[in-house]
Design an enzyme around this catalytic site. Sequence first.
Site, PDB file in Angstrom:
ATOM      1  CG  ASP A  10      -1.819   1.216   1.276  1.00  0.00           C
ATOM      2  OD1 ASP A  10      -2.928   1.084   0.735  1.00  0.00           O
ATOM      3  OD2 ASP A  10      -1.434   2.276   1.817  1.00  0.00           O
ATOM      4  CE1 TYR A  32       0.449   7.836   2.430  1.00  0.00           C
ATOM      5  CE2 TYR A  32       0.998   5.575   1.918  1.00  0.00           C
ATOM      6  CZ  TYR A  32       0.142   6.501   2.470  1.00  0.00           C
ATOM      7  OH  TYR A  32      -1.019   6.075   3.065  1.00  0.00           O
ATOM      8  CE  LYS A  63      -3.787   4.672   0.657  1.00  0.00           C
ATOM      9  NZ  LYS A  63      -2.360   4.510   0.928  1.00  0.00           N
ATOM     10  CG  HIS A  89      -4.741   9.685   0.175  1.00  0.00           C
ATOM     11  ND1 HIS A  89      -3.390   9.587  -0.070  1.00  0.00           N
ATOM     12  CD2 HIS A  89      -4.890   9.314   1.481  1.00  0.00           C
ATOM     13  CE1 HIS A  89      -2.768   9.186   1.030  1.00  0.00           C
ATOM     14  NE2 HIS A  89      -3.652   9.020   1.982  1.00  0.00           N
TER      15      HIS A  89
HETATM   16  P1  NAP Z   1       0.817   1.595  11.967  1.00  0.00           P
HETATM   17  O1  NAP Z   1       0.973   0.484  10.986  1.00  0.00           O
HETATM   18  O2  NAP Z   1      -0.349   1.620  12.881  1.00  0.00           O
HETATM   19  O3  NAP Z   1       2.082   1.695  12.892  1.00  0.00           O
HETATM   20  C1  NAP Z   1       3.391   1.768  12.386  1.00  0.00           C
HETATM   21  C2  NAP Z   1       4.325   1.996  13.575  1.00  0.00           C
HETATM   22  O4  NAP Z   1       4.355   0.820  14.397  1.00  0.00           O
HETATM   23  C3  NAP Z   1       5.735   2.254  13.144  1.00  0.00           C
HETATM   24  O5  NAP Z   1       6.272   3.201  14.045  1.00  0.00           O
HETATM   25  C4  NAP Z   1       6.432   0.897  13.320  1.00  0.00           C
HETATM   26  O6  NAP Z   1       7.791   1.102  13.634  1.00  0.00           O
HETATM   27  C5  NAP Z   1       5.690   0.331  14.499  1.00  0.00           C
HETATM   28  N1  NAP Z   1       5.596  -1.140  14.469  1.00  0.00           N
HETATM   29  C6  NAP Z   1       5.119  -1.908  13.441  1.00  0.00           C
HETATM   30  N2  NAP Z   1       5.100  -3.199  13.796  1.00  0.00           N
HETATM   31  C7  NAP Z   1       5.569  -3.271  15.065  1.00  0.00           C
HETATM   32  C8  NAP Z   1       5.760  -4.336  15.958  1.00  0.00           C
HETATM   33  N3  NAP Z   1       5.470  -5.593  15.621  1.00  0.00           N
HETATM   34  N4  NAP Z   1       6.257  -4.046  17.203  1.00  0.00           N
HETATM   35  C9  NAP Z   1       6.543  -2.775  17.561  1.00  0.00           C
HETATM   36  N5  NAP Z   1       6.383  -1.714  16.738  1.00  0.00           N
HETATM   37  C10 NAP Z   1       5.887  -1.964  15.500  1.00  0.00           C
HETATM   38  O7  NAP Z   1       0.843   3.022  11.201  1.00  0.00           O
HETATM   39  P2  NAP Z   1       0.804   3.563   9.717  1.00  0.00           P
HETATM   40  O8  NAP Z   1       2.069   3.295   9.006  1.00  0.00           O
HETATM   41  O9  NAP Z   1       0.357   4.961   9.803  1.00  0.00           O
HETATM   42  O10 NAP Z   1      -0.379   2.742   9.020  1.00  0.00           O
HETATM   43  C11 NAP Z   1      -0.166   1.598   8.223  1.00  0.00           C
HETATM   44  C12 NAP Z   1      -0.356   1.928   6.751  1.00  0.00           C
HETATM   45  O11 NAP Z   1      -1.680   2.449   6.515  1.00  0.00           O
HETATM   46  C13 NAP Z   1       0.548   3.051   6.224  1.00  0.00           C
HETATM   47  O12 NAP Z   1       1.885   2.647   6.055  1.00  0.00           O
HETATM   48  C14 NAP Z   1      -0.175   3.442   4.966  1.00  0.00           C
HETATM   49  O13 NAP Z   1       0.100   2.507   3.942  1.00  0.00           O
HETATM   50  C15 NAP Z   1      -1.620   3.365   5.416  1.00  0.00           C
HETATM   51  N6  NAP Z   1      -2.140   4.690   5.879  1.00  0.00           N
HETATM   52  C16 NAP Z   1      -3.144   5.272   5.151  1.00  0.00           C
HETATM   53  C17 NAP Z   1      -3.691   6.504   5.540  1.00  0.00           C
HETATM   54  C18 NAP Z   1      -4.802   7.095   4.718  1.00  0.00           C
HETATM   55  O14 NAP Z   1      -5.161   8.264   4.936  1.00  0.00           O
HETATM   56  N7  NAP Z   1      -5.365   6.358   3.780  1.00  0.00           N
HETATM   57  C19 NAP Z   1      -3.205   7.165   6.671  1.00  0.00           C
HETATM   58  C20 NAP Z   1      -2.188   6.548   7.427  1.00  0.00           C
HETATM   59  C21 NAP Z   1      -1.683   5.312   7.014  1.00  0.00           C
HETATM   60  P3  NAP Z   1       9.010   0.666  12.654  1.00  0.00           P
HETATM   61  O15 NAP Z   1       8.646   1.033  11.262  1.00  0.00           O
HETATM   62  O16 NAP Z   1      10.158   1.462  13.198  1.00  0.00           O
HETATM   63  O17 NAP Z   1       9.171  -0.811  12.857  1.00  0.00           O
END
Ligand code: NAP
Length: 286
Positions: free
Chosen positions: A44, A49, A74, A107
């Site tokens: 994704d 990004y 997106k 998005h």
């Molecule tokens: P998330 O997946 O909720 O959290 C990511 C955070 O958690 C990072 O700091 C990562 O650190 C840490 N982490 C991941 N796995 C872990 C584990 N097993 N143990 C400890 N820490 C862990 O946040 P997100 O990246 O915002 O959301 C996921 C995806 O959703 C995004 O990458 C994006 O593709 C999508 N997204 C979409 C929107 C939208 O508006 N459509 C908005 C936000 C996100 P490290 O990387 O340092 O390991």
Amino acid sequence: MQYVTLNDGHKMPQLGFGVFQVPDLSQAEQAVSDALDTGYRLIDTAAAYGNEEAVGAAIQKSSVDRSDIFVTSKLWVDHFTYERATQGIDESLTKLGLDYLDLYLLHQPYGDVAGAWRALVDAQKAGKIKSIGVSNFAPDQLMNLELMSDVKPALNQIEVSPWFQEPTAVDFAKRQDIQVEAWAPFAEGQHHIFTNETIANIGKKYGKANGQVILRWLLQRGIVVIPKSVHKERMAENFNVFDFELSDADMQVLNGLDKNESQFFDHRDPAAIESIFGQSLKALRD
Ligand code: NAP
């Protein structure tokens, strides 16, 4: 891997890998390569990004067949007119080095959604995108789009985590046969989610870490999940969630953790909309 079938008949993996906040292109490429090696088959990304090139480079270098990888990107609001959206789709394809996208999303629900959506519908007809959908749409905005177009979104990507569970939005999408995909399933670690005691106590019963319990809880709610990590061992941990099943009682305990409040910003707050999207939308009028 578990798959879900979208309302247009296409299948998508229920667990994927997100690359938000990995602006460094070599790090993003490495992360996607590691994710593909780990077994992830859904990636994704988004124009906003700034790492579509890196995602594309990792896909091209991978030994995994393109047809086995489900690629999502997106369109950002600065491309929300019919003409600009048409260009934006082509820009994403060029940056990714792909001749089709598996899924392309609007998005955000602001600006000329109608014009941008028509561009996605036409790109789907032209074979450039297999499935089209939206992100951050509230139920009324989804309904508005459904009434506006003959083509229903296949998916709505929204914030869903234990702290912000969105039961109404999830149930509404289910009733409309629109797949829900959870962004920030870990709330980006806020409120000590990875060490929360309630989640940890559930995890102990299954020999699983907090992150795995959270992903499992989302999967059992029928939601697609796209956790992000730049660490290979965490990618592997997050991928290892198909060998256990949470009991109904544990699902209920997790359902009770809802704070019913976005951990980022309220998508229905006019001041937030103006400050985050105002400049891009005003620039479109010039
Ligand atoms: P998330 O997946 O909720 O959290 C990511 C955070 O958690 C990072 O700091 C990562 O650190 C840490 N982490 C991941 N796995 C872990 C584990 N097993 N143990 C400890 N820490 C862990 O946040 P997100 O990246 O915002 O959301 C996921 C995806 O959703 C995004 O990458 C994006 O593709 C999508 N997204 C979409 C929107 C939208 O508006 N459509 C908005 C936000 C996100 P490290 O990387 O340092 O390991």
